[in-house]
Design a protein around this motif. Structure first.
Motif, short mmCIF file in Angstrom:
data_model
loop_
_atom_site.label_atom_id
_atom_site.label_comp_id
_atom_site.label_asym_id
_atom_site.label_seq_id
_atom_site.Cartn_x
_atom_site.Cartn_y
_atom_site.Cartn_z
N GLY A 297 11.41 -11.87 -38.30
CA GLY A 297 11.24 -10.55 -38.90
C GLY A 297 12.53 -9.96 -39.46
N ASP A 298 13.62 -10.71 -39.36
CA ASP A 298 14.92 -10.23 -39.86
C ASP A 298 15.48 -11.13 -40.95
OD1 ASP A 298 15.60 -12.49 -38.45
OD2 ASP A 298 17.03 -11.52 -37.12
N GLY A 299 14.61 -11.91 -41.59
CA GLY A 299 15.06 -12.84 -42.62
C GLY A 299 15.42 -14.21 -42.09
N THR A 300 15.20 -14.43 -40.78
CA THR A 300 15.47 -15.73 -40.18
C THR A 300 14.21 -16.24 -39.49
OG1 THR A 300 16.17 -14.89 -38.02
CG2 THR A 300 17.87 -15.08 -39.73
N ALA A 301 14.24 -17.50 -39.11
CA ALA A 301 13.16 -18.09 -38.32
C ALA A 301 13.80 -19.04 -37.32
CB ALA A 301 12.17 -18.83 -39.20
N GLU A 302 13.09 -19.28 -36.23
CA GLU A 302 13.57 -20.20 -35.20
C GLU A 302 12.66 -21.42 -35.13
OE1 GLU A 302 14.60 -20.45 -30.42
OE2 GLU A 302 13.79 -18.59 -31.23
N ILE A 303 13.27 -22.58 -35.01
CA ILE A 303 12.51 -23.81 -34.80
C ILE A 303 12.23 -23.93 -33.31
CG2 ILE A 303 12.61 -26.32 -34.87
CD1 ILE A 303 14.10 -26.01 -37.52
N LYS A 304 10.97 -24.15 -32.96
CA LYS A 304 10.53 -24.30 -31.58
C LYS A 304 9.60 -25.50 -31.47
CE LYS A 304 11.23 -21.55 -28.70
NZ LYS A 304 12.33 -21.51 -27.74
N ARG A 305 9.50 -26.02 -30.27
CA ARG A 305 8.51 -27.05 -29.90
C ARG A 305 8.57 -28.31 -30.74
NH1 ARG A 305 6.16 -26.87 -24.88
NH2 ARG A 305 5.53 -24.77 -24.36
N MET A 306 9.78 -28.70 -31.18
CA MET A 306 9.93 -29.98 -31.87
C MET A 306 9.70 -31.10 -30.85
SD MET A 306 10.87 -30.13 -35.20
CE MET A 306 11.82 -31.63 -35.31
N ASP B 288 12.56 -31.44 -41.86
CA ASP B 288 12.66 -31.18 -43.30
C ASP B 288 11.51 -30.31 -43.80
OD1 ASP B 288 14.98 -32.71 -43.33
OD2 ASP B 288 14.02 -34.46 -44.27
N ALA B 289 10.30 -30.56 -43.29
CA ALA B 289 9.14 -29.76 -43.71
C ALA B 289 9.28 -28.31 -43.23
CB ALA B 289 7.85 -30.38 -43.17
N LEU B 290 9.76 -28.12 -42.01
CA LEU B 290 9.95 -26.77 -41.50
C LEU B 290 11.04 -26.03 -42.28
CD1 LEU B 290 9.71 -27.59 -37.69
CD2 LEU B 290 8.03 -26.28 -39.03
N VAL B 291 12.14 -26.71 -42.57
CA VAL B 291 13.23 -26.10 -43.34
C VAL B 291 12.75 -25.77 -44.76
CG1 VAL B 291 15.49 -26.58 -44.37
CG2 VAL B 291 15.10 -27.04 -41.94
N ALA B 292 12.02 -26.68 -45.37
CA ALA B 292 11.51 -26.42 -46.72
C ALA B 292 10.58 -25.21 -46.74
CB ALA B 292 10.78 -27.66 -47.25
N ALA B 293 9.75 -25.08 -45.72
CA ALA B 293 8.84 -23.93 -45.64
C ALA B 293 9.64 -22.63 -45.51
CB ALA B 293 7.88 -24.09 -44.46
N ALA B 294 10.69 -22.65 -44.70
CA ALA B 294 11.53 -21.46 -44.54
C ALA B 294 12.21 -21.10 -45.85
CB ALA B 294 12.58 -21.70 -43.44
N ARG B 295 12.74 -22.10 -46.51
CA ARG B 295 13.41 -21.88 -47.80
C ARG B 295 12.41 -21.34 -48.83
NH1 ARG B 295 16.44 -26.77 -48.18
NH2 ARG B 295 18.39 -25.87 -47.53
N ASP B 296 11.23 -21.97 -48.90
CA ASP B 296 10.20 -21.54 -49.85
C ASP B 296 9.73 -20.11 -49.58
OD1 ASP B 296 10.33 -24.04 -51.00
OD2 ASP B 296 8.40 -24.73 -50.19
N ASP B 297 9.79 -19.71 -48.32
CA ASP B 297 9.34 -18.38 -47.95
C ASP B 297 10.45 -17.33 -48.14
OD1 ASP B 297 6.77 -17.39 -47.12
OD2 ASP B 297 7.79 -16.58 -45.35
N GLY B 298 11.60 -17.75 -48.63
CA GLY B 298 12.68 -16.82 -48.93
C GLY B 298 13.52 -16.39 -47.74
N LEU B 299 13.44 -17.15 -46.64
CA LEU B 299 14.25 -16.79 -45.48
C LEU B 299 15.72 -17.11 -45.74
CD1 LEU B 299 11.90 -18.03 -42.63
CD2 LEU B 299 12.19 -15.71 -43.51
N ALA B 300 16.61 -16.41 -45.04
CA ALA B 300 18.05 -16.60 -45.23
C ALA B 300 18.60 -17.70 -44.34
CB ALA B 300 18.78 -15.28 -44.94
N ALA B 301 17.96 -17.96 -43.21
CA ALA B 301 18.49 -18.94 -42.26
C ALA B 301 17.41 -19.41 -41.30
CB ALA B 301 19.65 -18.34 -41.46
N VAL B 302 17.63 -20.61 -40.77
CA VAL B 302 16.80 -21.16 -39.70
C VAL B 302 17.74 -21.39 -38.52
CG1 VAL B 302 15.38 -23.11 -38.98
CG2 VAL B 302 15.22 -22.26 -41.31
N GLN B 303 17.29 -20.98 -37.34
CA GLN B 303 18.09 -21.11 -36.12
C GLN B 303 17.33 -21.93 -35.09
OE1 GLN B 303 18.29 -16.87 -35.51
NE2 GLN B 303 20.24 -16.72 -36.58
#
Length: 173
Positions: free
Chosen positions: A91-100, A117-132
């Motif tokens: 909700g702050d422009g980031t997303a967290e990867i869980k349960r890999m 790669d699929a999770l990162v691409a989805a985050a990028r496509d959704d306009g997020l600033a970072a994945v943590q």
């Protein structure tokens, strides 16, 4: 009609490319509350429980993974689940990867990299600033994968406290 959830947006985008991969592995948005995935959660919790004390394990419960701010992906080969991973928007422009998780019998074939790669691409496509993400120090393969994909170490984020058994990482776009 516009898609309402992170999961629905990813499903809509993934339908644009119907041809299958040469190795027969498909990665699709699915619900985490199905028997094959729940078995992965049991296996991953047992694996992590053998490596780390309970206070150093940070498992996202299924109820969290069912929320509309979550994209949950399952990798399938010949219809059988072989791996999974989630992207939880903060909700702050980031997303967290869980349960890999990749089925131990399927490791070494690049499935973890494809899920990531699929999770990162989805985050990028959704306009997020970072994945943590948070991972443990006793998982060199996971740490190597994240570093290979451009993740760098960072301070704890969100509700995480410093933990000598954890590594916190981030990929900025």
């Amino acid at each position: 009609m516009a898609a309402d959830s992170f999961q629905e947006r990813w499903v809509a985008r993934s339908r644009q490319s119907p041809s299958g991969p040469p190795d027969g592995v498909f990665i699709c948005a699915e619900s985490p509350d199905q028997p094959e995935v729940l078995a992965f959660f049991v296996a991953s919790e047992a694996y992590m429980g053998a490596l780390y004390p309970a206070e150093s394990n940070h498992f996202a419960p299924v109820t969290t993974l069912l929320a509309s701010n979550v994209l949950f992906l399952v990798a399938r080969r010949s219809g059988r689940a072989v791996g999974c991973g989630a992207l939880v928007r903060a909700g702050d422009g980031t997303a967290e990867i869980k349960r890999m998780w990749v089925d131990p019998a399927q490791r070494g074939a690049g499935l973890g990299a494809r899920l990531l790669d699929a999770l990162v691409a989805a985050a990028r496509d959704d306009g997020l600033a970072a994945v943590q993400l948070e991972t443990g120090i006793h998982q060199p393969e996971a740490i190597g994968l994240y570093r290979d994909r451009g993740f760098v170490e960072r301070a704890p984020f969100g509700s995480y406290a410093p933990d000598p058994l954890s590594i916190f990482m981030e990929l900025r776009f």
